[in-house]
Design a protein around this motif. Structure first.
Motif, PDB file in Angstrom:
ATOM      1  N   PRO A  24       8.444  -6.098 -10.162  1.00 20.31           N
ATOM      2  CA  PRO A  24       9.743  -6.197  -9.477  1.00 20.31           C
ATOM      3  C   PRO A  24      10.930  -6.204 -10.440  1.00 20.31           C
ATOM      4  CG  PRO A  24       8.534  -8.280  -9.376  1.00 20.31           C
ATOM      5  CD  PRO A  24       7.607  -7.281  -9.981  1.00 20.31           C
ATOM      6  N   TRP A  25      11.993  -5.516 -10.034  1.00 19.20           N
ATOM      7  CA  TRP A  25      13.262  -5.496 -10.770  1.00 19.20           C
ATOM      8  C   TRP A  25      14.181  -6.609 -10.280  1.00 19.20           C
ATOM      9  CZ3 TRP A  25      15.794  -0.103 -11.849  1.00 19.20           C
ATOM     10  CH2 TRP A  25      14.849   0.749 -12.456  1.00 19.20           C
ATOM     11  N   PRO A  67      14.602 -10.268  -7.334  1.00 21.14           N
ATOM     12  CA  PRO A  67      13.845 -11.305  -6.619  1.00 21.14           C
ATOM     13  C   PRO A  67      13.097 -10.755  -5.405  1.00 21.14           C
ATOM     14  CG  PRO A  67      16.013 -12.132  -7.215  1.00 21.14           C
ATOM     15  CD  PRO A  67      16.005 -10.677  -7.577  1.00 21.14           C
ATOM     16  N   VAL A  68      13.714  -9.803  -4.702  1.00 19.37           N
ATOM     17  CA  VAL A  68      13.031  -9.068  -3.629  1.00 19.37           C
ATOM     18  C   VAL A  68      12.916  -7.618  -4.088  1.00 19.37           C
ATOM     19  CG1 VAL A  68      13.149  -8.244  -1.247  1.00 19.37           C
ATOM     20  CG2 VAL A  68      14.014 -10.542  -1.815  1.00 19.37           C
ATOM     21  N   HIS A  69      11.718  -7.072  -4.095  1.00 21.61           N
ATOM     22  CA  HIS A  69      11.546  -5.653  -4.471  1.00 21.61           C
ATOM     23  C   HIS A  69      10.274  -5.149  -3.803  1.00 21.61           C
ATOM     24  CE1 HIS A  69      11.360  -2.380  -7.892  1.00 21.61           C
ATOM     25  NE2 HIS A  69      11.240  -1.864  -6.674  1.00 21.61           N
ATOM     26  N   PHE A  70      10.466  -4.384  -2.734  1.00 22.25           N
ATOM     27  CA  PHE A  70       9.294  -3.801  -2.077  1.00 22.25           C
ATOM     28  C   PHE A  70       9.495  -2.305  -1.924  1.00 22.25           C
ATOM     29  CE2 PHE A  70      12.048  -5.295   1.394  1.00 22.25           C
ATOM     30  CZ  PHE A  70      12.082  -4.209   2.256  1.00 22.25           C
ATOM     31  N   LEU A  71       8.406  -1.620  -1.624  1.00 24.27           N
ATOM     32  CA  LEU A  71       8.402  -0.170  -1.463  1.00 24.27           C
ATOM     33  C   LEU A  71       8.075   0.137  -0.017  1.00 24.27           C
ATOM     34  CD1 LEU A  71       6.326   0.710  -4.670  1.00 24.27           C
ATOM     35  CD2 LEU A  71       8.820   0.684  -4.426  1.00 24.27           C
ATOM     36  N   LEU A  72       8.868   1.006   0.585  1.00 23.12           N
ATOM     37  CA  LEU A  72       8.658   1.434   1.970  1.00 23.12           C
ATOM     38  C   LEU A  72       8.215   2.894   1.926  1.00 23.12           C
ATOM     39  CD1 LEU A  72       8.951   0.998   5.042  1.00 23.12           C
ATOM     40  CD2 LEU A  72      11.407   1.411   4.784  1.00 23.12           C
ATOM     41  N   VAL A  73       7.065   3.189   2.518  1.00 23.27           N
ATOM     42  CA  VAL A  73       6.471   4.524   2.392  1.00 23.27           C
ATOM     43  C   VAL A  73       6.003   5.031   3.752  1.00 23.27           C
ATOM     44  CG1 VAL A  73       5.620   3.859   0.096  1.00 23.27           C
ATOM     45  CG2 VAL A  73       4.044   3.828   2.007  1.00 23.27           C
ATOM     46  N   PRO A  74       6.027   6.360   3.931  1.00 24.00           N
ATOM     47  CA  PRO A  74       5.339   6.915   5.105  1.00 24.00           C
ATOM     48  C   PRO A  74       3.827   6.849   4.862  1.00 24.00           C
ATOM     49  CG  PRO A  74       6.231   8.689   3.747  1.00 24.00           C
ATOM     50  CD  PRO A  74       6.649   7.395   3.099  1.00 24.00           C
ATOM     51  N   LYS A  75       3.050   6.621   5.897  1.00 24.65           N
ATOM     52  CA  LYS A  75       1.592   6.613   5.726  1.00 24.65           C
ATOM     53  C   LYS A  75       1.072   8.007   5.378  1.00 24.65           C
ATOM     54  CE  LYS A  75      -0.027   2.632   8.304  1.00 24.65           C
ATOM     55  NZ  LYS A  75      -0.783   2.146   9.476  1.00 24.65           N
TER      56      LYS A  75
END
Ligand code: AMP
Ligand code: ZN
Length: 120
Positions: free
Chosen positions: A37-38, A40-48
């Motif tokens: 993570p860069w 405090p919150v760092h997530f990845l949103l991806v198409p399936k």
């Protein structure tokens, strides 16, 4: 284009073959915390569906990409990003090698939380 690439890291995460810290899942979209993570919150949103990058999008993906854009703020808030305008979040979608893309399965980085961040 196949829906799934057996050699793709994010396809393996979506299928559960490689573990991840899941943030969200529905029939079309998947989200998980970034392993480095860069912020405090760092997530990845991806198409399936395995779409290598934004460069492969077609008009039939308008709905999918629209859903990603509308879902991101909801997931950002649930993941702990502070409210707009003093809080907020950053979305980044690296495309191609010169665009900084390392994993070739379309993904949007969603980063937020109190500054300073580790990077960015
Ligand atoms: P990009 O440079 O935009 O292709 O970003 C790829 C991102 O995937 C980087 O921020 C990595 O930290 C992240 N990443 C790589 N492997 C994993 C993994 N196994 N689980 C979660 N995130 C990962
Ligand atoms: Zn993939």
């Amino acid at each position: 284009m196949s829906d799934h690439d057996p050699n793709c890291l994010f396809c393996k995460i979506i299928s559960g073959q490689i573990p991840s810290r899941k943030v969200y899942e529905d029939d079309e979209l998947f989200a998980f915390h970034d392993i480095h993570p860069w912020a405090p919150v760092h997530f990845l949103l991806v198409p399936k569906r395995h779409i290598p990058s934004m460069a492969q999008l077609t008009p039939q993906d308008v709905g999918l990409m629209g859903r990603m854009m509308v879902l991101a703020p909801q997931l950002a808030a649930e993941a702990g990003c502070n409210p707009y305008p003093d809080g907020g979040f950053r979305m980044v979608c690296n495309t191609g090698t010169e665009g900084g893309q390392e994993v070739h399965h379309l993904h949007v980085h969603v980063m937020g939380g109190a500054r300073p961040w580790q990077r960015g």
